[in-house]
Enzyme design. Structure first.
Site, PDB file in Angstrom:
ATOM      1  N   CYS A 114      36.499  -4.269  54.760  1.00 55.06           N
ATOM      2  CA  CYS A 114      35.457  -3.545  55.478  1.00 55.06           C
ATOM      3  C   CYS A 114      36.037  -2.202  55.877  1.00 55.06           C
ATOM      4  O   CYS A 114      37.001  -2.139  56.645  1.00 55.06           O
ATOM      5  CB  CYS A 114      35.004  -4.321  56.710  1.00 55.06           C
ATOM      6  SG  CYS A 114      33.831  -3.399  57.758  1.00 55.06           S
TER       7      CYS A 114
ATOM      8  N   GLU B 194      29.602  -2.110  51.850  1.00 55.53           N
ATOM      9  CA  GLU B 194      30.546  -2.494  50.802  1.00 55.53           C
ATOM     10  C   GLU B 194      30.051  -1.854  49.513  1.00 55.53           C
ATOM     11  O   GLU B 194      28.839  -1.668  49.326  1.00 55.53           O
ATOM     12  CB  GLU B 194      30.630  -4.021  50.664  1.00 55.53           C
ATOM     13  CG  GLU B 194      31.871  -4.512  49.969  1.00 55.53           C
ATOM     14  CD  GLU B 194      33.150  -4.069  50.648  1.00 55.53           C
ATOM     15  OE1 GLU B 194      33.745  -3.078  50.170  1.00 55.53           O
ATOM     16  OE2 GLU B 194      33.552  -4.699  51.638  1.00 55.53           O
TER      17      GLU B 194
END
Length: 229
Positions: A2, A103
Site C-alpha cells: 500500500c 493499487e
C-alpha cells in the site's frame, strides 16, 4: 503493498467510528496520502484520541531517519521477527483510519490505478505499527507502517499483496497494551474476506502526489473488454 490511500472523512465521523474522545487534530479530507506525509493514527498508548505520525517507520536504532521511506509497509507474516518491526509488533501497535486505498493493476506494460474500499463500511482501519526515534539533538520523531498480507481472491488480479484491515470487534485487542499471543494476532493478520472489498478503476491523476482532490476516487471511463472488472 500500500503506497497511497485516502482519509476523506471529517474529524467528527472519525471520532464516532472509533469511539474517540476527540479527533479535531485531523485536517482532512485527503484523497492521495503518500509515504513520508503526516497521517492520522490511533495508537495503543493513546487509544481514545487521534495522533498524527509520519508514514514510514523509523526503528529506534536507526542512524538516519531516511530509512523510513523504505518502511511504509510491513509483511504481517514476518513483522514479529524482523529487527525493524518486531519491537513495535510487541508493544507499539496502532489503527490507521482510511476510506480506501490505491493499487495499480498491471496489464502488459500498462498500469491502471484501482481504488479499493471496504464493501461494508465507509471508514475502516489498517493494522499499523508505530515507533519513536530520537535524533542526536534529542528531538523525537513518531512514525508508522501499514501491515500487509497475501491478497485474497478478490484482490489477487490487481496485486499479490493487500492491506491488513482490523474489524471493529477486534480494535480493542489490536490496541491492547501488552504483547499478544500468536493465537490472538494470527487470526487478525488473515486480512479481509473477498466479499468485504470492492474496487473500481480511477484516473491516472492519482499517480502524481501533488494531486489531492475528490475527482481522484471517481470511477474512470468504462474499461475496455480486456480490463479488470
Amino acid at each position: 503493498m500500500c503506497a497511497r490511500y485516502t482519509l476523506t472523512a471529517d474529524s467528527e465521523s472519525i471520532q464516532q467510528a472509533f469511539n474517540l474522545d476527540s479527533a479535531e487534530i485531523w485536517e482532512g479530507p485527503r484523497y492521495n496520502i503518500a509515504p513520508t506525509q503526516k497521517v492520522a493514527v490511533i495508537s495503543d498508548h493513546q487509544p481514545q484520541s487521534l495522533s498524527i505520525l509520519k508514514w514510514g517507520l523509523v526503528p529506534s536504532w536507526a542512524t538516519d531517519p531516511k530509512i523510513g521511506s523504505r518502511m511504509i509497509n510491513a509483511r504481517s507474516e514476518t513483522a514479529q521477527e524482523k529487527p525493524s518491526f518486531r519491537s513495535a509488533f510487541k508493544r507499539r501497535r496502532c489503527l490507521i483510519p482510511a476510506n480506501g486505498y490505491y493499487e495499480w493493476a498491471r496489464q502488459g506494460k500498462r498500469k491502471t490505478p484501482m481504488y479499493i474500499q471496504h464493501a461494508q463500511r465507509d471508514i475502516f482501519a489498517f493494522a499499523g505499527l508505530w515507533e519513536s526515534w530520537k535524533d542526536p539533538q534529542g528531538n523525537w520523531l513518531n512514525t508508522c507502517a501499514i501491515l500487509t498480507t497475501e491478497a485474497n481472491a478478490r484482490i489477487r488480479p490487481i496485486h499479490h499483496r493487500m492491506t491488513v484491515i482490523i474489524e471493529p470487534a477486534d480494535y480493542a485487542l489490536w490496541l491492547a497494551p501488552r504483547e499478544l499471543e500468536p493465537s490472538e494476532w494470527q487470526p487478525l493478520m488473515a486480512g479481509p474476506r473477498d466479499e468485504q472489498l470492492k474496487y473500481h478503476a480511477v484516473s491516472s491523476q492519482v499517480n502524481y502526489v501533488r494531486n489531492d482532490h475528490a475527482a481522484l476516487i471517481a470511477p474512470a471511463q468504462p474499461p475496455k473488454s480486456d480490463m479488470l472488472l
